[in-house]
Design a protein around this motif. Structure first.
Motif, mmCIF file in Angstrom:
data_model
loop_
_atom_site.group_PDB
_atom_site.id
_atom_site.type_symbol
_atom_site.label_atom_id
_atom_site.label_comp_id
_atom_site.label_asym_id
_atom_site.label_seq_id
_atom_site.Cartn_x
_atom_site.Cartn_y
_atom_site.Cartn_z
ATOM 1 N N ARG A 192 56.422 -23.340 -11.390
ATOM 2 C CA ARG A 192 56.641 -23.081 -12.817
ATOM 3 C C ARG A 192 56.813 -24.377 -13.596
ATOM 4 N NH1 ARG A 192 59.754 -17.519 -13.739
ATOM 5 N NH2 ARG A 192 59.221 -16.434 -11.819
ATOM 6 N N ARG A 193 57.334 -25.415 -12.930
ATOM 7 C CA ARG A 193 57.564 -26.701 -13.602
ATOM 8 C C ARG A 193 56.356 -27.623 -13.513
ATOM 9 N NH1 ARG A 193 62.593 -26.240 -10.822
ATOM 10 N NH2 ARG A 193 61.773 -27.685 -9.238
ATOM 11 N N GLN A 194 55.351 -27.243 -12.731
ATOM 12 C CA GLN A 194 54.195 -28.120 -12.530
ATOM 13 C C GLN A 194 53.507 -28.440 -13.852
ATOM 14 O OE1 GLN A 194 51.293 -26.584 -9.808
ATOM 15 N NE2 GLN A 194 49.824 -28.228 -10.197
ATOM 16 N N LEU A 195 53.234 -29.734 -14.069
ATOM 17 C CA LEU A 195 52.641 -30.192 -15.320
ATOM 18 C C LEU A 195 51.176 -30.556 -15.129
ATOM 19 C CD1 LEU A 195 55.495 -32.581 -16.557
ATOM 20 C CD2 LEU A 195 55.102 -30.213 -17.268
ATOM 21 N N LEU A 196 50.443 -30.558 -16.223
ATOM 22 C CA LEU A 196 49.103 -31.119 -16.230
ATOM 23 C C LEU A 196 49.210 -32.613 -15.917
ATOM 24 C CD1 LEU A 196 47.672 -29.461 -19.469
ATOM 25 C CD2 LEU A 196 47.181 -28.795 -17.115
ATOM 26 N N GLU A 225 41.399 -33.691 -18.238
ATOM 27 C CA GLU A 225 42.320 -34.586 -17.554
ATOM 28 C C GLU A 225 41.836 -34.925 -16.143
ATOM 29 O OE1 GLU A 225 46.306 -33.167 -17.827
ATOM 30 O OE2 GLU A 225 46.355 -33.329 -19.998
ATOM 31 N N GLU A 226 41.111 -34.002 -15.505
ATOM 32 C CA GLU A 226 40.534 -34.314 -14.199
ATOM 33 C C GLU A 226 39.489 -35.424 -14.327
ATOM 34 O OE1 GLU A 226 39.051 -30.721 -12.529
ATOM 35 O OE2 GLU A 226 40.982 -30.152 -11.650
ATOM 36 N N ILE A 227 38.694 -35.369 -15.398
ATOM 37 C CA ILE A 227 37.686 -36.403 -15.642
ATOM 38 C C ILE A 227 38.365 -37.751 -15.902
ATOM 39 C CG2 ILE A 227 35.878 -37.186 -17.233
ATOM 40 C CD1 ILE A 227 35.178 -34.210 -17.621
ATOM 41 N N VAL A 228 39.414 -37.731 -16.731
ATOM 42 C CA VAL A 228 40.151 -38.965 -17.029
ATOM 43 C C VAL A 228 40.750 -39.535 -15.753
ATOM 44 C CG1 VAL A 228 42.153 -39.912 -18.231
ATOM 45 C CG2 VAL A 228 40.629 -38.333 -19.425
ATOM 46 N N GLU A 229 41.305 -38.666 -14.907
ATOM 47 C CA GLU A 229 41.909 -39.124 -13.662
ATOM 48 C C GLU A 229 40.852 -39.702 -12.726
ATOM 49 O OE1 GLU A 229 44.634 -40.119 -10.825
ATOM 50 O OE2 GLU A 229 44.916 -39.589 -12.932
ATOM 51 N N GLU A 230 39.658 -39.083 -12.698
ATOM 52 C CA GLU A 230 38.577 -39.616 -11.863
ATOM 53 C C GLU A 230 38.167 -41.013 -12.328
ATOM 54 O OE1 GLU A 230 33.973 -38.532 -10.516
ATOM 55 O OE2 GLU A 230 35.145 -37.111 -11.718
ATOM 56 N N LEU A 231 38.071 -41.185 -13.651
ATOM 57 C CA LEU A 231 37.744 -42.507 -14.190
ATOM 58 C C LEU A 231 38.834 -43.519 -13.844
ATOM 59 C CD1 LEU A 231 36.412 -41.482 -17.726
ATOM 60 C CD2 LEU A 231 35.063 -42.387 -15.828
ATOM 61 N N ARG A 232 40.081 -43.067 -13.918
ATOM 62 C CA ARG A 232 41.210 -43.955 -13.621
ATOM 63 C C ARG A 232 41.190 -44.378 -12.154
ATOM 64 N NH1 ARG A 232 46.352 -44.560 -16.164
ATOM 65 N NH2 ARG A 232 47.957 -45.343 -14.749
ATOM 66 N N GLN A 233 40.906 -43.441 -11.260
ATOM 67 C CA GLN A 233 40.869 -43.768 -9.834
ATOM 68 C C GLN A 233 39.731 -44.727 -9.518
ATOM 69 O OE1 GLN A 233 40.754 -40.077 -7.646
ATOM 70 N NE2 GLN A 233 42.832 -39.487 -8.232
ATOM 71 N N ASN A 234 38.581 -44.506 -10.146
ATOM 72 C CA ASN A 234 37.451 -45.419 -9.944
ATOM 73 C C ASN A 234 37.801 -46.828 -10.426
ATOM 74 O OD1 ASN A 234 35.875 -43.397 -8.861
ATOM 75 N ND2 ASN A 234 34.845 -42.920 -10.789
ATOM 76 N N LEU A 235 38.474 -46.899 -11.584
ATOM 77 C CA LEU A 235 38.887 -48.190 -12.115
ATOM 78 C C LEU A 235 39.882 -48.866 -11.179
ATOM 79 C CD1 LEU A 235 38.984 -50.356 -14.293
ATOM 80 C CD2 LEU A 235 40.639 -48.937 -15.551
ATOM 81 N N ALA A 236 40.806 -48.085 -10.628
ATOM 82 C CA ALA A 236 41.806 -48.637 -9.700
ATOM 83 C C ALA A 236 41.129 -49.244 -8.471
ATOM 84 C CB ALA A 236 42.792 -47.547 -9.289
ATOM 85 N N GLN A 237 40.112 -48.570 -7.950
ATOM 86 C CA GLN A 237 39.390 -49.092 -6.790
ATOM 87 C C GLN A 237 38.661 -50.386 -7.138
ATOM 88 O OE1 GLN A 237 36.892 -45.876 -5.447
ATOM 89 N NE2 GLN A 237 38.623 -44.604 -4.814
#
Length: 291
Positions: A34-38, A127-139
């Motif tokens: 119930r507390r899980q956030l985007l 947000e999944e797309i943003v997170e994918e871009l963020r992970q690619n940038l991190a790598q």
């Protein structure tokens, strides 16, 4: 969408907050669920999904929204429930002209509309797309760091801590020490602008895992300068044994692995630059108050 429509079948006007609680109860969600956030951390997942389910049902004419944050079932909604449906998808909603009109808006034309019964809500997909871009940038960041010299990496981690608000500026608080005379310490950053305490840094530009012996050596170096706290960073990762040791000792040692290092660099705009910005807007309900 079907459980939400059934929730409204009593014909009463319900608030969206009632629906959040009712749907969480219906699906048997735990307190943690119930507390899980985007990923953005700005809205609960259950609230987001219930909100979009209500929007689609309103667009199809099965629910009516008399005012912001409230809804009730319509005769069309009651009629649909009388067919004893076992599911409710976008394909079912397409039978209603108002929903087809919603899909055929110029901004939506030729774009597939996901079924909320199977896929993510628009915010979740974005947000999944943003997170994918963020992970690619991190790598990419980690790969770039590994190409640099050890001296550059040591300077980088000092810059990162300064960016995070420790000390205030490189001139006031940051100092990089040469390995030949560091005694196990690669950098020093004042904890605050006044220099009331000091954080000692060791930076390991490694490929393999960093184990407990490395952490123990760093702690020994801290004891040698009578330091109370230190930060040990690496481009790789720490073994569980190393983590357990760091959490069990009195000296405060923070371990930052490559994944967290890249994430902090992105968060604090170190070594990265913004190439584009997208703004998500919503209705300003206060503007439309007719006094």
């Amino acid at each position: 969408m079907l459980p939400l429509l059934r929730f409204a079948r009593d014909g009463k006007v319900h608030s969206i907050h009632e629906a959040y609680a009712a749907m969480a109860e219906y699906f048997g969600l735990s307190d943690e669920e119930r507390r899980q956030l985007l990923p953005s951390g700005k809205q609960k997942v259950i609230d987001n999904r219930v909100g979009w389910a209500r929007t689609y049902l309103v667009k199809a004419g099965l629910l009516h929204s008399p005012k912001r944050g409230y809804f009730s079932i319509t005769p069309e909604g009651q009629a649909f429930l009388q067919t004893n449906p076992t599911s409710l998808t976008n394909e079912d909603l397409r039978q209603y002209e108002s929903f087809r009109a919603f899909l055929n808006q110029p901004s939506r034309r030729d774009r597939p509309v996901p079924s909320l019964a199977q896929d993510k809500t628009p915010e979740e997909r974005l947000e999944e797309i943003v997170e994918e871009l963020r992970q690619n940038l991190a790598q990419e960041l980690l790969a770039k760091i590994k190409e640099c010299s050890s001296d550059f990496f040591e300077a980088l981690v000092v810059d990162l801590l300064l960016k995070m608000g420790y000390g205030g500026s490189r001139k006031e608080a940051g100092e990089v020490l040469r390995r030949s005379r560091d005694g196990g310490i690669d950098g020093i950053v004042k904890q605050d602008r006044l220099g009331l305490d000091t954080i000692y840094i060791q930076a390991k530009r490694w490929e393999g895992p960093v184990g407990r012996p490395v952490v123990q050596e760093f702690v020994g170096a801290l004891h040698g300068v009578k330091a109370k706290r230190g930060v040990l960073l690496t481009t790789s990762y720490f073994t569980q044994d190393a983590k357990d040791y760091a959490s069990s000792i009195e000296t405060r040692v923070v371990l930052i692995d490559g994944e967290e290092l890249a994430s902090l660099m992105i968060e604090h705009d170190l070594g990265v630059t913004t190439v584009d910005t997208y703004t998500v807007k919503r209705i300003d309900s206060d503007y439309f108050v007719d006094e």
